[in-house]
Design a protein around this motif. Structure first.
Motif, short mmCIF file in Angstrom:
data_model
loop_
_atom_site.label_atom_id
_atom_site.label_comp_id
_atom_site.label_asym_id
_atom_site.label_seq_id
_atom_site.Cartn_x
_atom_site.Cartn_y
_atom_site.Cartn_z
N GLY A 104 75.02 44.05 -103.40
CA GLY A 104 75.03 45.25 -104.92
C GLY A 104 74.01 44.48 -105.35
N GLY A 105 74.22 43.69 -106.02
CA GLY A 105 73.76 42.39 -107.22
C GLY A 105 72.52 43.17 -106.13
N ILE A 106 72.02 42.42 -105.63
CA ILE A 106 70.61 41.90 -104.68
C ILE A 106 69.61 42.84 -104.40
CG2 ILE A 106 69.32 40.94 -102.78
CD1 ILE A 106 72.36 39.76 -102.42
N LEU A 107 70.53 44.33 -104.18
CA LEU A 107 69.87 45.12 -103.61
C LEU A 107 69.41 45.78 -105.45
CD1 LEU A 107 72.03 47.36 -101.36
CD2 LEU A 107 69.87 46.24 -101.12
N VAL A 108 70.29 45.96 -106.18
CA VAL A 108 69.58 46.61 -107.69
C VAL A 108 68.69 46.17 -108.32
CG1 VAL A 108 71.25 48.37 -108.17
CG2 VAL A 108 71.70 45.34 -108.53
N GLN A 109 68.98 44.63 -108.33
CA GLN A 109 68.24 43.49 -108.61
C GLN A 109 66.67 43.82 -107.79
OE1 GLN A 109 69.65 39.89 -108.84
NE2 GLN A 109 71.06 40.00 -109.72
N THR A 110 66.54 43.92 -106.52
CA THR A 110 65.41 44.22 -106.61
C THR A 110 64.92 45.34 -106.52
OG1 THR A 110 66.20 42.95 -104.79
CG2 THR A 110 64.55 43.63 -103.68
N LEU A 111 65.49 46.38 -106.45
CA LEU A 111 65.47 48.26 -106.92
C LEU A 111 64.49 48.17 -108.29
CD1 LEU A 111 65.68 50.32 -106.03
CD2 LEU A 111 67.37 50.81 -106.63
N PHE A 112 65.04 47.45 -109.41
CA PHE A 112 64.61 47.06 -110.23
C PHE A 112 63.29 46.26 -110.55
CE2 PHE A 112 68.75 49.31 -110.94
CZ PHE A 112 68.33 51.18 -111.05
N ARG A 113 63.62 45.15 -109.98
CA ARG A 113 62.62 44.10 -110.26
C ARG A 113 63.21 43.62 -111.54
NH1 ARG A 113 57.03 45.27 -110.17
NH2 ARG A 113 56.10 43.22 -109.25
N ASN A 114 64.20 42.98 -111.39
CA ASN A 114 64.71 42.82 -112.48
C ASN A 114 66.03 42.03 -112.19
OD1 ASN A 114 65.78 42.12 -115.24
ND2 ASN A 114 64.19 44.46 -115.90
N PRO A 115 65.42 40.48 -113.03
CA PRO A 115 66.21 39.82 -112.40
C PRO A 115 67.65 40.12 -113.01
CG PRO A 115 64.83 39.08 -113.73
CD PRO A 115 64.65 39.80 -113.47
N ILE A 116 67.60 40.39 -114.63
CA ILE A 116 69.13 40.21 -115.07
C ILE A 116 70.71 41.56 -114.40
CG2 ILE A 116 68.62 39.88 -116.72
CD1 ILE A 116 67.96 42.49 -118.21
N VAL A 117 69.52 42.74 -113.90
CA VAL A 117 70.45 43.45 -113.29
C VAL A 117 71.53 43.33 -112.83
CG1 VAL A 117 69.87 45.87 -112.47
CG2 VAL A 117 68.48 44.89 -113.78
N GLU A 118 72.29 43.94 -112.56
CA GLU A 118 73.97 44.25 -111.92
C GLU A 118 74.37 45.83 -111.94
OE1 GLU A 118 77.04 42.47 -112.65
OE2 GLU A 118 77.72 42.45 -114.42
N PRO A 119 75.47 45.29 -110.70
CA PRO A 119 75.86 47.09 -110.58
C PRO A 119 76.99 47.56 -112.11
CG PRO A 119 76.48 46.11 -108.54
CD PRO A 119 74.90 44.80 -109.73
N GLY A 120 77.15 46.64 -112.94
CA GLY A 120 78.03 46.60 -114.39
C GLY A 120 76.79 47.10 -115.09
N LEU A 121 75.67 47.32 -115.09
CA LEU A 121 74.64 47.60 -115.99
C LEU A 121 74.07 48.74 -116.05
CD1 LEU A 121 72.38 44.41 -116.72
CD2 LEU A 121 73.51 45.81 -118.80
#
Lengths: 342, 255
Positions: free
Chosen positions: A80-97
């Motif tokens: 899930g973390g990998i997917l959202v970080q890639t989707l937002f092209r942003n290394p600080i995103v995680e599903p909690g955000l």
């Protein structure tokens, strides 16, 4: 994808580690279960015989589903973390955000405190069901609010809305804890820090179905997601329907993470830390990240659960405390040591 | 050949491009110049299909309607700033240029396209480097290699299109000229349609087969360099009086 020698070595190491941690996890705990008992409980189980000892029953009904669930949830959160970080092209995103976890937590708290008041027809999947709905609502709230005039706004706007929506849910959870009776408030705390103590085969089946299908689907989106690292415009110049891809990834992610979270509560940092640690080792190719990340997430969570059970045995710590307490220092040390640039 | 007919773009009720009808021929370099905010990048995005919801008029690639995945096999686009937030090797990034051509694993042909494009831009020593550790100019050259790898081989002899938004940013003088000479070589030898946005008027004068001068969303002039780079046109677009020298058929401009 090219598997280099290094990658094969990493794969074998991770698989071995997973086996070791899994064996430790099913063997150790408040009750120590010997190898003999493990074998006899399996043979009784598969031959349809009654269990002969209490330990056999503990093993099949409590210990084993719990270990399996920790592996599934760990893999899910990491991917899930990998997917959202890639989707937002942003290394600080995680599903909690992006509202998924806090929405789920609010749903769970709501059910814990007010479930009886509203006399829901309750059974043992009512709590997960409502938490899951909360997670989905939270995520879509963040996304729809960050669309202004029908245009997708920048990642910054989306993350700010995510922070705001999280704060809203947190205040809701705070209010619910305030009006809750003591045992309910304690359940809320436990749920918000995550625990695998509720594991059973039903939870394993549900999580396994959604996680494994989510993992496989994300793997097949891997090449397109790689292109998305370059940017949305660049990906579309490479012939990718970027809007479709975004929706696919979001839906896979929100369902997979919400279902996992709904059974075990909010487990922080796994989705943030695991992708970065794997990136430091194996690079940013999404397909490799998904394979190695899901294995490493599984190892990490299975190990964390073991620590959570053993540290204050026979009492249990919420697993979120362990993941943060162990994960965060390791993460910071690695970040400072490696030449991992942003 | 790429043709636009009455192409207009308006975003949030603001008109950014107005009625642009131009043709861009194969084997020629067309360079777009104009002041900041003239609509150059918008024009590039628009002919690349990024602004379909905001545009009127038509954009035709060789009069064929191609799906975005078919188009990606014959058309490559270099954006103004491709930013990356994750560590990747140069090799991996260049291979992304071949994504439209393979489904799961790159073929030998894809690998050859990559290594030849890497050689073409003199990046052999960088293949295993982390992109995020490169200098601005080196990063730019990696994207050149990626974009060119995408259309390195011609597909069934279809026309190939190379569209470049400010390719020379970050490059030193050596690489600015070597890049432009390479574009010339590509246009002539492979009969590509090359369209680029440039800021330097002297480089534009030296390398353009055709120049399109944009200002406030309109084409002030388009054609060969002596037609477009006149005193009146430059004053109108850039609000500055140029000194124009012509020496042996080459135009030099300074202010």
């Amino acid at each position: 994808m090219f598997f280099t020698k290094r990658d094969s070595f990493l794969l074998i190491t991770l698989l071995l580690l997973l086996v070791v941690v899994f064996l430790l996890s099913i063997g150790l705990g408040a009750v120590k279960i010997s190898l003999d008992e493990i074998f006899s409980s399996f043979s009784n189980f598969f031959n349809g015989n009654e269990f002969t000892t209490l330990n056999e029953r503990i093993f099949i009904d409590i210990r084993l589903p719990r270990s399996v669930l920790s592996i599934l949830v760990g893999a899910t959160l990491a991917v899930g973390g990998i997917l959202v970080q890639t989707l937002f092209r942003n290394p600080i995103v995680e599903p909690g955000l992006i509202g998924t976890s806090s929405g789920a937590a609010f749903g769970a708290s709501f059910f814990i405190v007010l479930g009886n008041t509203f006399a829901f027809a309750t059974n043992n999947i009512s709590l997960p069901l409502i938490a899951c709905i909360g997670g989905i609502i939270g995520t879509f709230l963040v996304f729809s609010l960050s669309k202004i005039n029908g245009n997708n706004n920048s990642v910054t706007v989306l993350l700010l809305i995510g922070v705001a929506v999280n704060a809203l849910f947190l205040s809701g959870i705070g209010f619910l804890s305030y009006i809750a009776r003591d045992p309910q408030a304690r359940s809320i705390t436990f749920w918000n820090l995550g625990t695998l103590s509720g594991a059973n085969w039903q939870a394993v089946e549900m999580v396994a179905f959604f996680s494994i299908s989510g993992l496989i689907l994300s793997y097949f989106l891997g090449k397109k997601l790689n292109a998305l690292i370059l940017g949305a415009d660049e990906a579309s110049y490479l012939g990718i329907n970027v809007n479709l891809l975004k929706y696919q990834v979001l839906i896979i992610n929100v369902i997979m993470v919400s279902v996992a979270t709904s059974f075990v509560g909010v487990i922080g940092f796994v989705g943030l830390i695991v992708p970065h640690i794997i990136r430091m080792i194996s690079g940013s190719d999404i397909r490799k990240l998904i394979i190695f990340g899901s294995l490493f997430g599984a190892i990490f969570l299975c190990f964390a659960d073991l620590v959570a059970r053993l540290l204050l045995s026979p009492a249990e710590l919420p697993i979120g405390i362990v993941t943060s307490f162990v994960g965060v220092p390791v993460f910071i040390i690695l970040l400072r040591k490696s030449n991992y640039f942003f | 050949m790429l043709t636009t007919k009455n192409l207009s773009v308006a975003i949030a009720n603001k008109v950014i491009l107005e009625n642009i009808s131009e043709t861009f021929e194969a084997g020629k370099i067309t360079l777009i110049i104009g002041p900041n905010g003239a609509g150059k990048s918008t024009f590039i995005k628009s002919i690349c299909g990024q602004l379909k919801l905001n545009q009127k008029g038509t954009v035709d690639y060789d009069a064929e309607v191609l799906s975005i995945s078919e188009l990606a096999k014959v058309r490559a686009v270099l954006s103004q700033n491709s930013k990356l937030n994750f560590p990747l090797t140069v090799r991996d990034i260049v291979m992304m240029g071949r994504y439209p051509h393979f489904s799961n694993y790159p073929s030998e042909k894809d690998k050859r396209a990559c290594s030849e494009a890497i050689q073409f831009f003199e990046l052999e020593n960088f293949v295993d480097r982390n992109y995020l550790t490169l200098s601005g100019g080196e990063m730019q050259r990696v994207h050149f290699a990626r974009v060119l790898a995408q259309i390195w081989f011609s597909e069934e002899n279809k026309t190939r299109y190379l569209i470049l938004d400010e390719p020379l940013t970050f490059l030193d003088v050596h690489f600015q000229y070597s890049f432009m000479y390479k574009m010339q070589e590509l246009a002539k030898e492979n009969n590509m349609v090359i369209i680029g946005v440039l800021h330097d008027l002297n480089l534009t004068a030296k390398f353009a087969d055709k120049i399109m001068l944009l200002s406030q969303g309109k084409v002030i002039a388009s054609g060969n360099k002596s037609e477009v780079l006149s005193k009146e046109n430059i004053v109108e677009a850039f609000k500055m009086e140029p000194k124009i020298h012509t020496i042996e058929n080459e135009i030099f401009i300074h202010f």
